[in-house]
Design an enzyme around this catalytic site. Structure first.
Site, PDB file in Angstrom:
ATOM      1  N   THR A 120      29.415  32.848  32.336  1.00 25.10           N
ATOM      2  CA  THR A 120      29.064  33.901  33.308  1.00 25.10           C
ATOM      3  C   THR A 120      28.397  35.035  32.529  1.00 25.10           C
ATOM      4  OG1 THR A 120      31.141  35.094  32.989  1.00 25.10           O
ATOM      5  CG2 THR A 120      31.158  33.358  34.652  1.00 25.10           C
TER       6      THR A 120
ATOM      7  N   LYS B 277      45.068  41.845  30.684  1.00 26.09           N
ATOM      8  CA  LYS B 277      45.425  40.576  31.316  1.00 26.09           C
ATOM      9  C   LYS B 277      46.931  40.308  31.210  1.00 26.09           C
ATOM     10  CE  LYS B 277      41.310  39.586  32.855  1.00 26.09           C
ATOM     11  NZ  LYS B 277      41.019  39.678  34.304  1.00 26.09           N
TER      12      LYS B 277
ATOM     13  N   SER C  97      43.392  36.281  36.096  1.00 28.79           N
ATOM     14  CA  SER C  97      43.862  36.708  34.779  1.00 28.79           C
ATOM     15  C   SER C  97      42.981  36.032  33.750  1.00 28.79           C
ATOM     16  CB  SER C  97      45.338  36.331  34.648  1.00 28.79           C
ATOM     17  OG  SER C  97      45.833  36.602  33.383  1.00 28.79           O
TER      18      SER C  97
HETATM   19  P1  NDP Z   1      30.996  38.534  35.152  1.00 29.79           P
HETATM   20  O1  NDP Z   1      30.668  39.589  34.146  1.00 29.79           O
HETATM   21  O2  NDP Z   1      29.940  37.549  35.514  1.00 29.79           O
HETATM   22  O3  NDP Z   1      31.533  39.211  36.494  1.00 29.79           O
HETATM   23  C1  NDP Z   1      32.385  40.323  36.464  1.00 29.79           C
HETATM   24  C2  NDP Z   1      32.331  41.008  37.801  1.00 29.79           C
HETATM   25  O4  NDP Z   1      33.211  42.147  37.805  1.00 29.79           O
HETATM   26  C3  NDP Z   1      30.925  41.529  38.114  1.00 29.79           C
HETATM   27  O5  NDP Z   1      30.644  41.274  39.465  1.00 29.79           O
HETATM   28  C4  NDP Z   1      31.080  43.028  37.877  1.00 29.79           C
HETATM   29  O6  NDP Z   1      30.204  43.822  38.645  1.00 29.79           O
HETATM   30  C5  NDP Z   1      32.502  43.227  38.365  1.00 29.79           C
HETATM   31  N1  NDP Z   1      32.997  44.550  38.058  1.00 29.79           N
HETATM   32  C6  NDP Z   1      33.087  45.173  36.853  1.00 29.79           C
HETATM   33  N2  NDP Z   1      33.557  46.422  37.019  1.00 29.79           N
HETATM   34  C7  NDP Z   1      33.766  46.585  38.354  1.00 29.79           C
HETATM   35  C8  NDP Z   1      34.247  47.647  39.174  1.00 29.79           C
HETATM   36  N3  NDP Z   1      34.600  48.837  38.667  1.00 29.79           N
HETATM   37  N4  NDP Z   1      34.337  47.463  40.526  1.00 29.79           N
HETATM   38  C9  NDP Z   1      33.980  46.288  41.075  1.00 29.79           C
HETATM   39  N5  NDP Z   1      33.502  45.249  40.356  1.00 29.79           N
HETATM   40  C10 NDP Z   1      33.400  45.409  39.021  1.00 29.79           C
HETATM   41  O7  NDP Z   1      32.264  37.788  34.573  1.00 29.79           O
HETATM   42  P2  NDP Z   1      33.237  36.677  35.177  1.00 29.79           P
HETATM   43  O8  NDP Z   1      32.753  36.176  36.463  1.00 29.79           O
HETATM   44  O9  NDP Z   1      33.476  35.722  34.094  1.00 29.79           O
HETATM   45  O10 NDP Z   1      34.563  37.545  35.365  1.00 29.79           O
HETATM   46  C11 NDP Z   1      35.363  37.506  36.526  1.00 29.79           C
HETATM   47  C12 NDP Z   1      36.829  37.579  36.126  1.00 29.79           C
HETATM   48  O11 NDP Z   1      37.173  36.421  35.362  1.00 29.79           O
HETATM   49  C13 NDP Z   1      37.183  38.787  35.264  1.00 29.79           C
HETATM   50  O12 NDP Z   1      38.407  39.342  35.693  1.00 29.79           O
HETATM   51  C14 NDP Z   1      37.338  38.182  33.867  1.00 29.79           C
HETATM   52  O13 NDP Z   1      38.227  38.928  33.070  1.00 29.79           O
HETATM   53  C15 NDP Z   1      37.898  36.817  34.219  1.00 29.79           C
HETATM   54  N6  NDP Z   1      37.776  35.803  33.168  1.00 29.79           N
HETATM   55  C16 NDP Z   1      36.534  35.386  32.742  1.00 29.79           C
HETATM   56  C17 NDP Z   1      36.431  34.448  31.735  1.00 29.79           C
HETATM   57  C18 NDP Z   1      35.119  33.963  31.228  1.00 29.79           C
HETATM   58  O14 NDP Z   1      35.087  33.294  30.169  1.00 29.79           O
HETATM   59  N7  NDP Z   1      34.000  34.220  31.889  1.00 29.79           N
HETATM   60  C19 NDP Z   1      37.628  33.867  31.110  1.00 29.79           C
HETATM   61  C20 NDP Z   1      38.869  34.362  31.645  1.00 29.79           C
HETATM   62  C21 NDP Z   1      38.923  35.297  32.639  1.00 29.79           C
HETATM   63  P3  NDP Z   1      28.888  44.562  38.041  1.00 29.79           P
HETATM   64  O15 NDP Z   1      27.815  43.523  38.099  1.00 29.79           O
HETATM   65  O16 NDP Z   1      28.682  45.708  38.962  1.00 29.79           O
HETATM   66  O17 NDP Z   1      29.239  44.996  36.644  1.00 29.79           O
END
Ligand code: NDP
Length: 284
Positions: A182, A151, A133
């Site tokens: 990230t 979320k 989340s």
């Molecule tokens: P990134 O953008 O680095 O990673 C996001 C990932 O989600 C990528 O691998 C992306 O793949 C994938 N993704 C997007 N759309 C799809 C889809 N349709 N099917 C499969 N995969 C998909 O961000 P984070 O690592 O930070 O994000 C991971 C989680 O953490 C998310 O749920 C985000 O909301 C949550 N989060 C992040 C925060 C932050 O500050 N970074 C804070 C709070 C929560 P692709 O490369 O193909 O687009």
């Protein structure tokens, strides 16, 4: 529950998903590291993971991924619903298709994949589901309505599910990261291009939302109090392996402070706090 689990993780091309796949494989678990494009996770094989194609907006892709884990490893024992992004922009400027895609990825994909692994977990008598989340499930930044809404939805679904499946030996855990370095912020800023419907009225506001997002990750208090993807990966590992996991984990000081602070504020004071960072659209 066995010490070593068969774990399926979504969104492993970058960020939290990738760091979790690496960490969990190092710890000896069987990790299916999935992404929309196989090329983006192929290198994770050398880290001990099993790369897998999985697009959480595509039913056939989700079914194929779960079937492959069933056939090769006897089923998904733990699922990490991590894939997600922010569709940013003032609510009035959001293209409905973009808003639907936002829910399709962050919410409906998470629910559907969960539905696909639950029968196996119930039959086995144990399982763990970790839903990523956000601290943003406790408060809402202007220009982030769509993302925050997804979320909040993840939280409600997780709370219901936790109760519904506990009797089958399945734990549901929510992880709420704060600001994590990230690709998240870049994707959020890029998404603003899909939110230009009422450009003349909200143009400056949306631009500021992009700037504030970028700056939050590059400088300022959120960056200082934020964390690295592996900080979240560590907590995911704990949530997957603790005998009795907590129902919710907050990761990074930014999450703890922002959540605590938002709970102390009335809505109007929260708006005033936001006014220090975002211009208010409309007649001034
Ligand atoms: P990134 O953008 O680095 O990673 C996001 C990932 O989600 C990528 O691998 C992306 O793949 C994938 N993704 C997007 N759309 C799809 C889809 N349709 N099917 C499969 N995969 C998909 O961000 P984070 O690592 O930070 O994000 C991971 C989680 O953490 C998310 O749920 C985000 O909301 C949550 N989060 C992040 C925060 C932050 O500050 N970074 C804070 C709070 C929560 P692709 O490369 O193909 O687009």
């Amino acid at each position: 529950m066995p010490d070593k689990l068969t774990i399926l993780i979504t969104g492993c091309s970058t960020g939290i998903g990738r760091a979790s796949a690496e960490r969990l494989a190092r710890a000896g678990h069987t990790v299916y590291a999935s992404a929309r494009r196989l090329d983006d996770v192929a290198d994770l094989e050398s880290a001990g993971c099993r790369p897998l194609v999985l697009d959480v907006t595509d039913e056939a892709s989700m079914e194929a991924a779960v079937s492959r884990v069933d056939e090769e490893a006897g089923g998904v024992e733990a699922l990490v619903n991590n894939a997600g992004y922010s569709q940013s922009g003032a609510v009035e400027t959001l293209e409905m298709d973009a808003l639907r895609r936002q829910f399709e990825t962050n919410v409906f994909g998470l629910v559907r994949l969960t539905q696909l692994v639950l029968p196996g977990m119930r039959a086995r008598g144990f399982g763990r589901i970790v839903n990523i989340s956000s601290m943003g499930a406790n408060f809402t930044f202007p220009g982030g309505g769509a993302y925050h809404a997804t979320k909040y939805a993840v939280e409600a679904l997780s709370d219901a599910l936790r109760y519904e499946v506990e009797g089958f030996g399945i734990d549901v855990v929510v992880v709420q990261p704060g600001a994590i370095r990230t690709e998240f912020d870049k994707a959020a800023v890029a998404s603003l291009e899909r939110a230009s419907g009422a450009d003349d009225v909200y143009g400056e506001f949306n631009r500021k939302v992009g700037q504030a997002t970028k700056e939050a990750y590059e400088k300022g208090p959120l960056k200082l109090l934020g964390g690295e993807p592996d900080d979240v990966a560590k907590v995911i590992e704990r949530a997957l392996t603790a005998k009795r996991p907590r129902t919710r984990y907050h990761v990074t000081p930014s999450a703890k402070i922002m959540i605590g602070q938002s709970h102390l504020m009335t809505d109007r004071i929260w708006d005033r706090f936001n006014a220090t960072q975002f211009p208010k659209p409309g007649r001034s």
